[in-house]
Design a protein around this motif. Structure first.
Motif, short mmCIF file in Angstrom:
data_model
loop_
_atom_site.label_atom_id
_atom_site.label_comp_id
_atom_site.label_asym_id
_atom_site.label_seq_id
_atom_site.Cartn_x
_atom_site.Cartn_y
_atom_site.Cartn_z
N LEU B 15 8.91 -10.46 7.05
CA LEU B 15 7.89 -9.82 7.90
C LEU B 15 6.66 -9.43 7.09
CD1 LEU B 15 10.07 -7.56 10.24
CD2 LEU B 15 8.66 -9.50 10.91
N LEU B 16 6.90 -8.93 5.87
CA LEU B 16 5.77 -8.55 5.00
C LEU B 16 4.89 -9.75 4.68
CD1 LEU B 16 7.29 -5.99 2.49
CD2 LEU B 16 5.23 -5.66 3.83
N SER B 19 3.04 -10.84 7.78
CA SER B 19 1.94 -9.91 8.05
C SER B 19 0.76 -10.19 7.14
CB SER B 19 2.39 -8.47 7.82
OG SER B 19 3.24 -8.06 8.81
N ARG B 20 1.08 -10.50 5.88
CA ARG B 20 0.01 -10.75 4.90
C ARG B 20 -0.82 -11.97 5.29
NH1 ARG B 20 -3.84 -10.48 2.83
NH2 ARG B 20 -4.47 -10.36 0.65
N PHE B 126 -1.66 1.71 3.46
CA PHE B 126 -2.27 0.45 3.83
C PHE B 126 -3.49 0.60 4.73
CE2 PHE B 126 2.06 -0.73 2.78
CZ PHE B 126 1.86 -1.88 2.02
#
Lengths: 169, 317
Positions: B15-16, B19-20, B126
């Motif tokens: 997921l990270l 997302s990036r 973030f």
């Protein structure tokens, strides 16, 4: 106490994290860390159930509401859930004076990891002060949150230490 | 159990990464979920907002009780100044209208806006963003400027049916081309997640003083020109901008329906929905008492009408 109480209380905390409290810029990291702390505490208290998948899902909800990258708070909650449930990994009697240093170590590592991950995400060093401030506050608030959750769970704090914490016997 | 834990860690990592890279499926799913959670957030934000207002009222009462006479003097003086401002603004409006007539200048379209409330505040390592209870149903699109009574707050970066996410000025991703001071020196205001913005890429030979007002240049083709942002602080070489808007405690905000050619890049849906990026008006009448038409774009600050900080810059000059 219902089996859903831990998940429900963390859900309330996640929603409270998103609400506009008007906190100063330096205090932005405190509320999400409270969610992580609650996950840790619920996993450490025996007789309660907060499944790691539920902890990750609640962290994911925090990610969704925060607008940050998905998976960040889910990962934090998952780590807290894993460490919080480790029975006897440090010592058998895990009362407050044992739990507190464990939490201190965990949240310090999480803060450092979060700062590094955020820096990696943006490919630049991000401001570390709000994270340090959040970590220190989370360490200081640990007894309040732990005993608060114990009170929520049983309606009273005065249990014997043997029955309060996981692996106390 | 260990296998499940491993799967969850792996899922978080995936997921990270997604997302990036800004995967569209993930973004759409997120918009949907945030849209669904909007009523709950709106409900949950009520006690927090009321608590904040209560604290503000208590602070005000304490201040008034401590020094009632001084407070009355201050308010009387402020009222007098505002009356002068009103008079001068009317005078300038008449002058501008007269000069435009002489120049046969094309009429600027009226700027439409919708006002809403901040229902969620998202700040962490973030992001610095806020959710407002206005969405595509109210005419909001991605890339619109968001202001409050003090000045520019940010711009919309996500828009669901009933909510929109506002990227605040001080977010790490915020980059706004600005004009500084009465001479309109070009520069860039960069967010760095702190309370103040960095002032960078200042044009060569520009003279900037602490206290100079900073406002949008409009050269990005997204934000309208002349929106007040803040005042210059700090020393030469390390100038910063302190926003006029209190970004930590936002309550009511307005979204400006200012469409520019660049909006086609920030929100392609705007074109698909309405057949053109320059069609500024929302499709549907926004909800009651949210929209007021005919408001003109805030003009760049006039040096003669200087605020105390601008006065300081004037004194330095």
């Amino acid at each position: 106490m219902t089996a859903l109480l831990p998940a429900f209380s963390v859900l309330i905390a996640v929603i409270a994290t998103a609400v506009p409290w008007g906190l100063p810029a330096d205090a932005t990291f405190i509320l999400p860390l409270l969610v992580v702390m609650m996950v840790f505490c619920w996993r450490a208290i025996p007789g309660t159930e907060l499944h790691p998948a539920a902890a990750a899902a609640l962290g994911l909800l925090a990610d969704l509401l925060s607008g940050g990258p998905l998976g960040f708070w889910a990962l934090m909650c998952l780590i807290a859930a894993t460490v919080g449930a480790k029975p006897g990994s440090f010592r058998e009697r895990r009362d407050l004076w044992i739990q507190w240093p464990i939490w201190t170590a965990l949240v310090s590592v999480l803060g450092l990891f979060g700062w590094f991950l955020a820096s990696l995400y943006y490919l630049r060093w991000i401001d570390w002060w709000p994270i340090v401030f959040g970590v220190v506050t989370a360490i200081l608030l640990f007894p309040v949150v732990l005993y608060g959750l114990l009170w929520v769970r049983s309606g009273q704090i005065g249990h014997s230490r043997r029955t309060i914490f996981r692996s106390a016997s | 159990m260990e296998l499940l834990s491993f799967a969850l860690y792996f899922l978080c990592a995936v997921l990270l990464v997604l997302s990036r890279i800004g995967h569209s499926t993930l973004t759409d799913a997120r918009d949907e979920i945030v849209d669904l959670s909007a009523p709950f957030l709106e409900l949950a934000s009520v006690p927090a907002v009321e608590a904040r207002r209560f604290v503000d009222r208590v602070r005000l009462n304490v201040r008034v009780h401590r020094n009632a006479v001084d407070e009355i003097d201050r308010l009387t003086k402020e009222n007098e100044e505002l009356k002068q401002w009103q008079w001068r603004t009317q005078l300038l409006e008449r002058k501008v209208a007269h000069l435009r007539k002489l120049l046969h200048a094309a009429e600027e379209p009226a700027l439409v806006y919708a006002s809403g409330r901040v229902i969620a505040d998202a700040r962490g390592p973030f992001v610095r963003s806020a959710l407002v209870n206005l969405g595509r149903n109210d005419g909001v699109r991605i890339g619109y400027a968001v202001i409050n009574g003090d000045g520019l707050v940010g711009r919309t970066v996500e828009a669901g049916d009933s909510v929109a996410r506002v990227l605040l000025l001080n977010d790490l991703n915020s980059r706004i081309p600005v004009l500084v001071g009465p001479n309109g020196a070009r520069a860039m205001a960069l967010g760095d997640n702190s309370a103040e913005l960095q002032l960078d890429f200042v044009e060569d030979g520009a003279t900037i003083y602490a206290g100079d007002e900073v406002y949008t240049s409009g050269s990005d083709g997204v934000l309208p020109r002349g929106l007040r942002i803040g005042a210059v602080t700090g020393e030469p070489g390390t100038y910063k901008v302190r926003p006029f808007a209190e970004l930590n405690s936002l309550d009511s905000v307005s979204v400006l329906f200012f469409d520019a050619p660049a909006i086609t890049q920030t929100d392609p849906d705007a074109v698909a929905d309405r057949g053109g990026a320059l069609s500024a008006l929302p499709q549907r009448e926004p909800r009651e008492d949210r929209t007021a038409s005919g408001t003109s774009l805030p003009l760049p600050p006039v040096a003669a009408m200087s605020s105390p900080v601008a006065g300081q810059a004037q004194a330095e000059r």
